[in-house]
Design a protein around this motif. Sequence first.
Motif, PDB file in Angstrom:
ATOM      1  N   GLN A 243       1.472   6.393  -7.201  1.00 54.25           N
ATOM      2  CA  GLN A 243       0.372   7.203  -7.717  1.00 54.25           C
ATOM      3  C   GLN A 243       0.669   8.695  -7.643  1.00 54.25           C
ATOM      4  O   GLN A 243       0.126   9.475  -8.428  1.00 54.25           O
ATOM      5  CB  GLN A 243      -0.917   6.885  -6.942  1.00 54.25           C
ATOM      6  CG  GLN A 243      -1.445   5.468  -7.110  1.00 54.25           C
ATOM      7  CD  GLN A 243      -1.848   5.153  -8.542  1.00 54.25           C
ATOM      8  OE1 GLN A 243      -2.193   6.031  -9.312  1.00 54.25           O
ATOM      9  NE2 GLN A 243      -1.777   3.882  -8.911  1.00 54.25           N
ATOM     10  N   SER A 244       1.528   9.091  -6.711  1.00 54.78           N
ATOM     11  CA  SER A 244       1.893  10.509  -6.644  1.00 54.78           C
ATOM     12  C   SER A 244       2.745  10.929  -7.832  1.00 54.78           C
ATOM     13  O   SER A 244       2.836  12.122  -8.150  1.00 54.78           O
ATOM     14  CB  SER A 244       2.650  10.786  -5.335  1.00 54.78           C
ATOM     15  OG  SER A 244       3.903  10.132  -5.330  1.00 54.78           O
TER      16      SER A 244
ATOM     17  N   THR B 136      -7.481  -1.497  -8.917  1.00 54.34           N
ATOM     18  CA  THR B 136      -6.656  -2.303  -8.024  1.00 54.34           C
ATOM     19  C   THR B 136      -7.319  -3.663  -7.806  1.00 54.34           C
ATOM     20  O   THR B 136      -8.511  -3.742  -7.535  1.00 54.34           O
ATOM     21  CB  THR B 136      -6.483  -1.599  -6.664  1.00 54.34           C
ATOM     22  OG1 THR B 136      -6.030  -0.267  -6.871  1.00 54.34           O
ATOM     23  CG2 THR B 136      -5.471  -2.344  -5.810  1.00 54.34           C
TER      24      THR B 136
ATOM     25  N   LEU C   9      -7.385  -0.082  -0.723  1.00 56.91           N
ATOM     26  CA  LEU C   9      -6.864  -0.041  -2.077  1.00 56.91           C
ATOM     27  C   LEU C   9      -7.738  -0.800  -3.066  1.00 56.91           C
ATOM     28  O   LEU C   9      -7.434  -0.864  -4.242  1.00 56.91           O
ATOM     29  CB  LEU C   9      -5.446  -0.624  -2.120  1.00 56.91           C
ATOM     30  CG  LEU C   9      -4.379   0.178  -1.368  1.00 56.91           C
ATOM     31  CD1 LEU C   9      -3.036  -0.509  -1.487  1.00 56.91           C
ATOM     32  CD2 LEU C   9      -4.286   1.593  -1.904  1.00 56.91           C
TER      33      LEU C   9
ATOM     34  N   PRO D  83       0.812  -1.222   0.000  1.00 56.81           N
ATOM     35  CA  PRO D  83       0.000   0.000   0.000  1.00 56.81           C
ATOM     36  C   PRO D  83       0.843   1.268   0.000  1.00 56.81           C
ATOM     37  O   PRO D  83       0.491   2.254  -0.669  1.00 56.81           O
ATOM     38  CB  PRO D  83      -0.814  -0.137   1.297  1.00 56.81           C
ATOM     39  CG  PRO D  83      -0.923  -1.606   1.519  1.00 56.81           C
ATOM     40  CD  PRO D  83       0.391  -2.159   1.063  1.00 56.81           C
ATOM     41  N   GLU D  84       1.940   1.281   0.747  1.00 59.31           N
ATOM     42  CA  GLU D  84       2.824   2.463   0.754  1.00 59.31           C
ATOM     43  C   GLU D  84       3.439   2.673  -0.622  1.00 59.31           C
ATOM     44  O   GLU D  84       3.554   3.809  -1.104  1.00 59.31           O
ATOM     45  CB  GLU D  84       3.905   2.288   1.818  1.00 59.31           C
ATOM     46  CG  GLU D  84       3.391   2.331   3.247  1.00 59.31           C
ATOM     47  CD  GLU D  84       4.444   1.924   4.262  1.00 59.31           C
ATOM     48  OE1 GLU D  84       4.282   2.274   5.446  1.00 59.31           O
ATOM     49  OE2 GLU D  84       5.419   1.249   3.876  1.00 59.31           O
TER      50      GLU D  84
ATOM     51  N   HIS E 146       2.166   1.704  -3.463  1.00 62.08           N
ATOM     52  CA  HIS E 146       1.076   2.146  -4.336  1.00 62.08           C
ATOM     53  C   HIS E 146       0.867   3.658  -4.225  1.00 62.08           C
ATOM     54  O   HIS E 146       0.752   4.361  -5.232  1.00 62.08           O
ATOM     55  CB  HIS E 146      -0.208   1.395  -3.963  1.00 62.08           C
ATOM     56  CG  HIS E 146      -1.433   1.869  -4.681  1.00 62.08           C
ATOM     57  ND1 HIS E 146      -2.225   2.890  -4.195  1.00 62.08           N
ATOM     58  CD2 HIS E 146      -2.013   1.464  -5.855  1.00 62.08           C
ATOM     59  CE1 HIS E 146      -3.232   3.093  -5.023  1.00 62.08           C
ATOM     60  NE2 HIS E 146      -3.128   2.241  -6.029  1.00 62.08           N
ATOM     61  N   ASP E 147       0.819   4.163  -2.983  1.00 59.98           N
ATOM     62  CA  ASP E 147       0.595   5.599  -2.791  1.00 59.98           C
ATOM     63  C   ASP E 147       1.742   6.420  -3.365  1.00 59.98           C
ATOM     64  O   ASP E 147       1.530   7.469  -3.998  1.00 59.98           O
ATOM     65  CB  ASP E 147       0.419   5.905  -1.298  1.00 59.98           C
ATOM     66  CG  ASP E 147      -0.868   5.315  -0.740  1.00 59.98           C
ATOM     67  OD1 ASP E 147      -1.760   4.962  -1.537  1.00 59.98           O
ATOM     68  OD2 ASP E 147      -0.978   5.196   0.493  1.00 59.98           O
ATOM     69  N   ALA E 148       2.979   5.955  -3.139  1.00 59.92           N
ATOM     70  CA  ALA E 148       4.138   6.680  -3.664  1.00 59.92           C
ATOM     71  C   ALA E 148       4.133   6.675  -5.192  1.00 59.92           C
ATOM     72  O   ALA E 148       4.469   7.684  -5.833  1.00 59.92           O
ATOM     73  CB  ALA E 148       5.427   6.057  -3.126  1.00 59.92           C
TER      74      ALA E 148
END
Length: 461
Positions: free
Chosen positions: A399-400, A426, A421, A392-393, A395-397
């Motif tokens: 997507q930024s 996803t 997610l 998840p971390e 994924h967030d990085a």
Amino acid sequence: FSALEALRILREETNEVPFLVVTGSIDEETAVDALKRGADDYIIKDSLARLPAAIQQAVLHYDERRKRASIERQLYEAQRLEALGRVAAGVAHDFNNLLTIIQGYGQLMQESPDPLLQESGLEQILGAAERASRMTRQLLTFGRRQSFRPAATDIRHALESAVALVALPASTGLRVEHAFHAKRSAWAEAAQLEQAFVNLLLNARDAMPMGGEIRLRTDDVDIGENEAAKLDIPVGPYVKVSIEDTGHGIEPEHLEHIFEPFFTTKPETRGTGLGLSSTFGIVRQAGGTIRVSSEVHEGTRFDMFLPASDEAHERSSTTATPRTMSTGGKETVLVVDDEPAIRQLIHRTLQADGYRVLEAGHAAEALRFAKSASPRIDMVVSDMRMPGMSGPEFHDAWQSERADTPFLFTSGHAAELIGDLTTSKTRFLEKPFTRNQLLASLRTLADECRLKQSELGSGPR
């Protein structure tokens, strides 16, 4: 502002703090109301000499409650370990058999170029791997809580898996008979349902130390209004599962308590009383119910009523499937996994199906692709647990840097790890997975995202 209002506010926050009402005057009805709402005692002001003793009694009461809660938690954990321990020997035996098959046929295939041996060896290895996968899922059910993911479940297969796990035929003097008449599937979570069956089969086995008979039966039943009211379940179609033994039976005074947590009639070394309560919870969570009938020295019968599903049931992965599955993919996929062998397996599988594949051994390495203008990344296949950064971390990085890239997560852990997610871009694929499952999951994700992007008039970055 009244004492009852103060009591309401406190009890909304905690039940671990004693509450005593001190008042100049209180009628009996108000006193009873206060006690019902959770007050521990009430003291009339002209009897304040009783206050210290009342406080001491309340504190002692809460100390006892905390101690009991602690003991119950320890007992619960002990029961989970006991349940695992009771099947550990059988599981170890079966795993060793499966490893013997895998290693033996693998060595034969290495040494012999015979195509018939190669083909039969591969079939044996894949079959053994699937059986090992099923046992792993069953052990995870025993070892931790799992999210409830109902699906159309093959009751016969679940019963047969439970019988194999408990190793009933190996028990001295124990016979198993079955009459599988149900045609319907049950709407339940397969792994949890197998756990419920295992609990009942273990109880049946323990009830017959000198041998006996276990009878398994399934039927399709339609529950009408009168019976639904008696069973406390909705009207509708159900699958009825009966597990009956010819053991020593249950005493009448114990029957009404057998589904209560920590209630057991077994010796201390044989049980702590959570098997039947967890079985009851599993069946009720599925929307069904369970009933028991027993006669001392005659045996015990458990009847489970499980909601029927309109869908065809989930078949075991050992069911024959096409040897190849052409899904066709031309996208560029980034594969991120810290296990080189798994990363290479996914790489080769996708490449053979037409995808262009890039690799990264960890999230930090993968993010270099996200920060670079090229190459174009159409999809990411990522492990959920990696050193330094979780799925998840990561994924967030990602997507930024590159918004809206579709992600297919893989993991050998519980699916709830994916949490928030779970979106249209996803998906989650549980390990172990087959080639067909990987290709189908990725193709479905890609096609769904392409359709949505075409509706929005935009393409992936």
